[in-house]
Design an enzyme around this catalytic site. Sequence first.
Site, mmCIF file in Angstrom:
data_model
loop_
_atom_site.group_PDB
_atom_site.id
_atom_site.type_symbol
_atom_site.label_atom_id
_atom_site.label_comp_id
_atom_site.label_asym_id
_atom_site.label_seq_id
_atom_site.Cartn_x
_atom_site.Cartn_y
_atom_site.Cartn_z
ATOM 1 C CG HIS A 65 -0.142 -0.007 2.455
ATOM 2 N ND1 HIS A 65 0.060 -1.239 2.998
ATOM 3 C CD2 HIS A 65 0.282 0.810 3.428
ATOM 4 C CE1 HIS A 65 0.826 -0.996 4.138
ATOM 5 N NE2 HIS A 65 0.987 0.129 4.306
ATOM 6 C CB CYS A 226 1.621 -2.305 15.116
ATOM 7 S SG CYS A 226 0.703 -1.504 13.758
#
Length: 722
Positions: A65, A226
């Site tokens: 992405h 994360c």
Amino acid sequence: MSELITADLVDLDLSADTKEAAARSLAERMVAAGRVTDLDGFLADVAAREEQMPTGLDGGIGIPHCRSEHVTEPTLAFGRSTTRIDFGAPDGPADLIFLIAAPAGADSDHLTILSSLARSLMNAEFTGALRAADDPARVAALIRGDEEASSASDSASDSASDSASDSAAEEPAAGEPKDAAGGPAEPAGPSEPAGTSAGASEPAGTSAPAPAAAAAPFRIVAVTSCPTGIAHTYMAAESLENAAREAGVELVVETQGSAGFEKLPAATIAAADAVIFAHDVEVRDKERFAGKPTVDVGVKAGINRPAELVAEARDKAARGETSAPAAASDDASDGSAPMDAGGDRFGTRLRKWLMTGVSYMVPFVAAGGLLIALAFAIGGYEIASAKSVADHFVWAETASWAALLFQIGSAAFTFLVPVLAGYIAYGMADRPGLVPGFVGGYIATTIKAGFLGGLAAGLIAGAVVMGIQRFKVPAALRGIMPVVVIPLISSAIVGVLMFVVIGKPIASAQEAMTDWLNGLSGANAIGLGVILGLMMCFDLGGPVNKVAYAFATGGIAVSDPSDGSLKIMAAVMAAGMVPPLAMALATTVRGKLFTKTERENGKAAWVLGASFISEGAIPFAAADPLRVIPSSMVGGAITGALSMAFGCTLRAPHGGIFVVPLIGQPFLYLLAILAGTVVSAGLVILLKGLRKKAEAGATAPAGGDASAKGATGDEEKVAVAV
């Protein structure tokens, strides 16, 4: 906007053997659909994102992405590979590949797509349907959420009516219980806990489950995060929620992703029985969860073994384990103290807000103060009255360079109070507090309210913004609230209060304090030096140290500081140099009293102390706080008192011995520092020597046991703590 994914953006037979080839194949479909304008430019952006961190996820999934100026609207292309392609996932190559494209700057669209997809990927039914489907249109509908995964998984059947009739044939009789698939339910085993299924609220037909239904459910709050804050953050959240649902546990997750996060309500945290942290970056505002049984793991553990984490949280709660007792006791409240979302007392919050402002202000103080001090060293104190260098500057004249440095430093100083006020408000209300905070701080400088005015302006600005944020507004207005409404209303309110209500009284108080400082002499000045010295050495760069430092720098952060303010600055810097210098001297004189690591730290402490970096003594204070901190405070108090008694002055807010030429009474100033250093070092040596003798006396009956003889490092620290 067009649909996120359409049938022509789906390739169910992706023929590629590398991630680059897969991205190109899917990107070509985006180009054909008019979603991407430059194929090579877009692929370069995809490759650049891939270099930052692999985009492979556990379970055979790849999600390349990027944001790109070559993308016209948020788009997703899907490919299913029979050969599987390596995207760097720990568990191996991927067969499900999602290429996500977002226009440059479209953070919200990009992150919304990724987070929503990441949650769906934790649903085995969803990924199973993607692997089984043979119709691109169905796959596109699945990914968009237009079709349920359970219905898509039946798409291999050619006759939906036959399937329906088969299901009808297997339908149990009226009143007969059904399982999740619609068939007759198996009788629950005796060991199955009551209330763990989604249908537990239905009447069971017996009175036995009633006590379990009445019991409060076990509650867990969780935080997931994360490094990129996109996929794993939301996958862990979804995984934990699913596991908790299966275990009959109530679980609420705070996802601290790249798109920001919404804090869990304080009441939700307070009602929780346990906490799960599944994170690879530091949990923000972690102190909110203090005092709860806590499971702390990496984010992938939240994805791969959520049921174990839920069970571990329950076990810790049953045993009464609390992972943060110190913070819990600090924040413990009887209910009378006002609390914020994090559960802190008002005093704790106030300290944090003020320290936020001071921490952002200090770099301006250091830069501006040192430039001004250097200007005085080059051109003398009369340089303060020089003409503007914008109108008159001669490259070959020393005086022009001195004037230039002075005027740059003075410009930096003009930001002190606005920055202080702005970031106090920021600490209270986040970014919406910056505008009214800076406006209030600038007004404080124009009405000569000074440092005190900046403190008041910052607190008022933060309080006003927090008040405005409490009002619920229509969804149509939410987009303009932080950009237009909040800055407009809060700045107007703060400006009115500072100009016509509280500004002048504060300015009068500031003037009175300045006059008092100028009039200090004899015992009063020495007493103030003692107090400032104690504060500088109490926590070695912590909040108390910063309060004393901010008090001193606020006094000299004007174009013409008073003599009293210059004396205070000198005393504060001198006292702050004592702790590291004293530790360095002690390790040199009696090295046997210190560990090898401490002796090495002592060498560095010479330089740190000489540079006015009090934190150089922290390693010693952490290892032996009961001896190091009191000794440092005594030496700092002596130095502060002597500096004030000698009438030493200082125009620079930092620099240590490197700005001694700018100090009034420099030799007496160095004498004050030397006296405090010797006293502190002597006390540390004395106290550590007494401890050594006590330890030797305690081990003597053992006949010089080798294990006692070799106790150093961490064992020595334990002995000190005991």
